[in-house]
Design an enzyme around this catalytic site. Structure first.
Site, PDB file in Angstrom:
ATOM      1  N   ASP A  82       6.514   2.266  -1.725  1.00 53.67           N
ATOM      2  CA  ASP A  82       5.095   1.897  -1.657  1.00 53.67           C
ATOM      3  C   ASP A  82       4.810   1.147  -0.365  1.00 53.67           C
ATOM      4  O   ASP A  82       5.685   0.467   0.180  1.00 53.67           O
ATOM      5  CB  ASP A  82       4.758   1.011  -2.877  1.00 53.67           C
ATOM      6  CG  ASP A  82       3.252   0.890  -3.094  1.00 53.67           C
ATOM      7  OD1 ASP A  82       2.491   1.659  -2.479  1.00 53.67           O
ATOM      8  OD2 ASP A  82       2.845   0.012  -3.869  1.00 53.67           O
ATOM      9  N   HIS A 141       2.966   7.556   6.379  1.00 58.52           N
ATOM     10  CA  HIS A 141       3.807   8.477   5.606  1.00 58.52           C
ATOM     11  C   HIS A 141       4.913   9.056   6.494  1.00 58.52           C
ATOM     12  O   HIS A 141       6.053   9.197   6.063  1.00 58.52           O
ATOM     13  CB  HIS A 141       2.972   9.611   5.017  1.00 58.52           C
ATOM     14  CG  HIS A 141       1.990   9.134   3.972  1.00 58.52           C
ATOM     15  ND1 HIS A 141       2.336   8.240   2.980  1.00 58.52           N
ATOM     16  CD2 HIS A 141       0.673   9.419   3.771  1.00 58.52           C
ATOM     17  CE1 HIS A 141       1.281   8.009   2.207  1.00 58.52           C
ATOM     18  NE2 HIS A 141       0.262   8.700   2.676  1.00 58.52           N
ATOM     19  N   LEU A 195      26.227  12.514  -3.765  1.00 52.82           N
ATOM     20  CA  LEU A 195      24.994  11.910  -4.287  1.00 52.82           C
ATOM     21  C   LEU A 195      24.057  12.954  -4.913  1.00 52.82           C
ATOM     22  O   LEU A 195      23.788  13.993  -4.308  1.00 52.82           O
ATOM     23  CB  LEU A 195      24.258  11.220  -3.127  1.00 52.82           C
ATOM     24  CG  LEU A 195      22.941  10.535  -3.488  1.00 52.82           C
ATOM     25  CD1 LEU A 195      23.187   9.242  -4.253  1.00 52.82           C
ATOM     26  CD2 LEU A 195      22.125  10.234  -2.218  1.00 52.82           C
TER      27      LEU A 195
HETATM   28  C1  FPP Z   1       3.262   5.093  -1.050  1.00 50.15           C
HETATM   29  O1  FPP Z   1       2.508   4.511  -0.026  1.00 50.15           O
HETATM   30  C2  FPP Z   1       3.877   6.338  -0.632  1.00 50.15           C
HETATM   31  C3  FPP Z   1       3.602   7.576  -1.121  1.00 50.15           C
HETATM   32  C4  FPP Z   1       2.587   7.826  -2.165  1.00 50.15           C
HETATM   33  C5  FPP Z   1       4.243   8.773  -0.621  1.00 50.15           C
HETATM   34  C6  FPP Z   1       5.699   8.656  -0.312  1.00 50.15           C
HETATM   35  C7  FPP Z   1       6.066   9.727   0.631  1.00 50.15           C
HETATM   36  C8  FPP Z   1       6.897   9.584   1.681  1.00 50.15           C
HETATM   37  C9  FPP Z   1       7.644   8.378   1.977  1.00 50.15           C
HETATM   38  C10 FPP Z   1       7.078  10.694   2.644  1.00 50.15           C
HETATM   39  C11 FPP Z   1       7.634  11.987   2.183  1.00 50.15           C
HETATM   40  C12 FPP Z   1       8.652  11.939   1.139  1.00 50.15           C
HETATM   41  C13 FPP Z   1       9.839  12.602   1.145  1.00 50.15           C
HETATM   42  C14 FPP Z   1      10.713  12.537  -0.060  1.00 50.15           C
HETATM   43  C15 FPP Z   1      10.326  13.329   2.312  1.00 50.15           C
HETATM   44  P1  FPP Z   1       0.946   4.342  -0.215  1.00 50.15           P
HETATM   45  O2  FPP Z   1       0.266   5.432   0.543  1.00 50.15           O
HETATM   46  O3  FPP Z   1       0.616   4.250  -1.654  1.00 50.15           O
HETATM   47  O4  FPP Z   1       0.740   2.954   0.508  1.00 50.15           O
HETATM   48  P2  FPP Z   1      -0.435   1.888   0.235  1.00 50.15           P
HETATM   49  O5  FPP Z   1      -0.292   1.455  -1.201  1.00 50.15           O
HETATM   50  O6  FPP Z   1      -0.123   0.805   1.203  1.00 50.15           O
HETATM   51  O7  FPP Z   1      -1.730   2.592   0.522  1.00 50.15           O
END
Ligand code: FPP
Length: 260
Positions: free
Chosen positions: A32, A49, A143
């Protein structure tokens, strides 16, 4: 698998505190803070991201080297469909690029890939990426990497109960049906995984956000204020060190009390 070679003295110090015989077998992570990381830098959310995939890469490789049995990453929740379409499409694109670009690294690190969630509702190209990564890494023995996509723990439980009912119907109705814990466990998306020992959440939120609700019943929870794109091997090591300091009682007595 090679035990990680530390890059600096701080990492060496952290590694030295790890008891390799008591590693958490299964680590699950709620990633997050990508958006806040980007906002802090006046960048578009997409940049957060993209930076988050660097952390994904590092944590997977490091977990493999430490010899963890399983790592589960919460990448896209069912609630994430509420995000604007361009952001969702950007996430699919990142996942596509990741699975294409990182496949050799997954193979090199002996990582077996799988995905959980209502995968049939994902864009067909993403489903194809997943299927090919699963097939190509199926023979790996290190893993077990599970990525949760279009995942919701309540939906997982609903799907498990319906799978049980389907079987009972097939056997001639519901007469005498009794559900037990083992039956539920065996019908979860995570049926091939042990329960997480350690649940990590980044960006400081004290919530479990509909993630693995059944499976985290006895997980140790470790929260860091660090945003996901800044999460690195040292945070993972610190989480494991803290985990190893805790006494897991599963509702029983502590060793000290039991001895009295
Ligand atoms: C949370 O940050 C993150 C996500 C909803 C997406 C996670 C995806 C990645 C890390 C990239 C791709 C994944 C893989 C497995 C290659 P948020 O956008 O909710 O952050 P915020 O709460 O600060 O807005």
């Amino acid at each position: 698998m090679l035990w990680p070679a530390p890059r600096d003295a701080e990492e060496a110090g952290l590694l030295a505190q790890i008891d390799a015989a008591r590693l958490p077998g299964h680590v699950a992570i709620i990633m997050d803070g990508n958006g806040r990381w980007a906002r802090q830098r006046r960048l578009p959310r997409a940049a957060g991201h993209r930076a988050g995939t660097r952390s994904v890469r590092e944590v997977i490789e490091y977990s493999a080297r430490l010899g963890l049995h399983a790592l589960t990453l919460y990448a896209f929740s069912m609630e994430n469909w509420k995000r604007p379409k361009p952001e969702r499409e950007m996430l699919w694109k990142l996942l596509h690029q990741y699975l294409k670009k990182e496949l050799p690294a997954l193979q090199r690190n002996n990582v077996r890939f799988q995905a959980i969630g209502r995968l049939h509702e994902l864009p067909v190209l993403v489903q194809a990426d997943i299927a090919s990564a699963v097939a190509l890494t199926a023979g790996n023995t290190g893993l077990l990497l599970t990525v949760a996509l279009n995942y919701g723990a309540r939906a997982e439980l609903v799907d498990a109960f319906n799978a049980i009912l389907d079987r009972v119907d097939g056997n001639g109705g519901m007469g005498g049906l009794r559900v037990d814990e083992e039956m539920i466990r065996a019908n979860l998306y995570t049926q091939s995984l042990p329960d997480p020992d350690l649940l990590i959440r980044t960006s400081g939120e004290l919530r479990v956000s509909n993630f693995l609700l059944w499976q985290i019943a006895y997980a140790e929870i470790w929260v860091t204020g660090t945003y996901w794109p800044d999460f690195n091997r040292k945070h993972l090591l610190q989480a494991i060190i803290d985990y190893q300091k805790r006494e897991r009682r599963y509702g029983g007595l502590s060793y000290r009390d039991a001895a009295q």
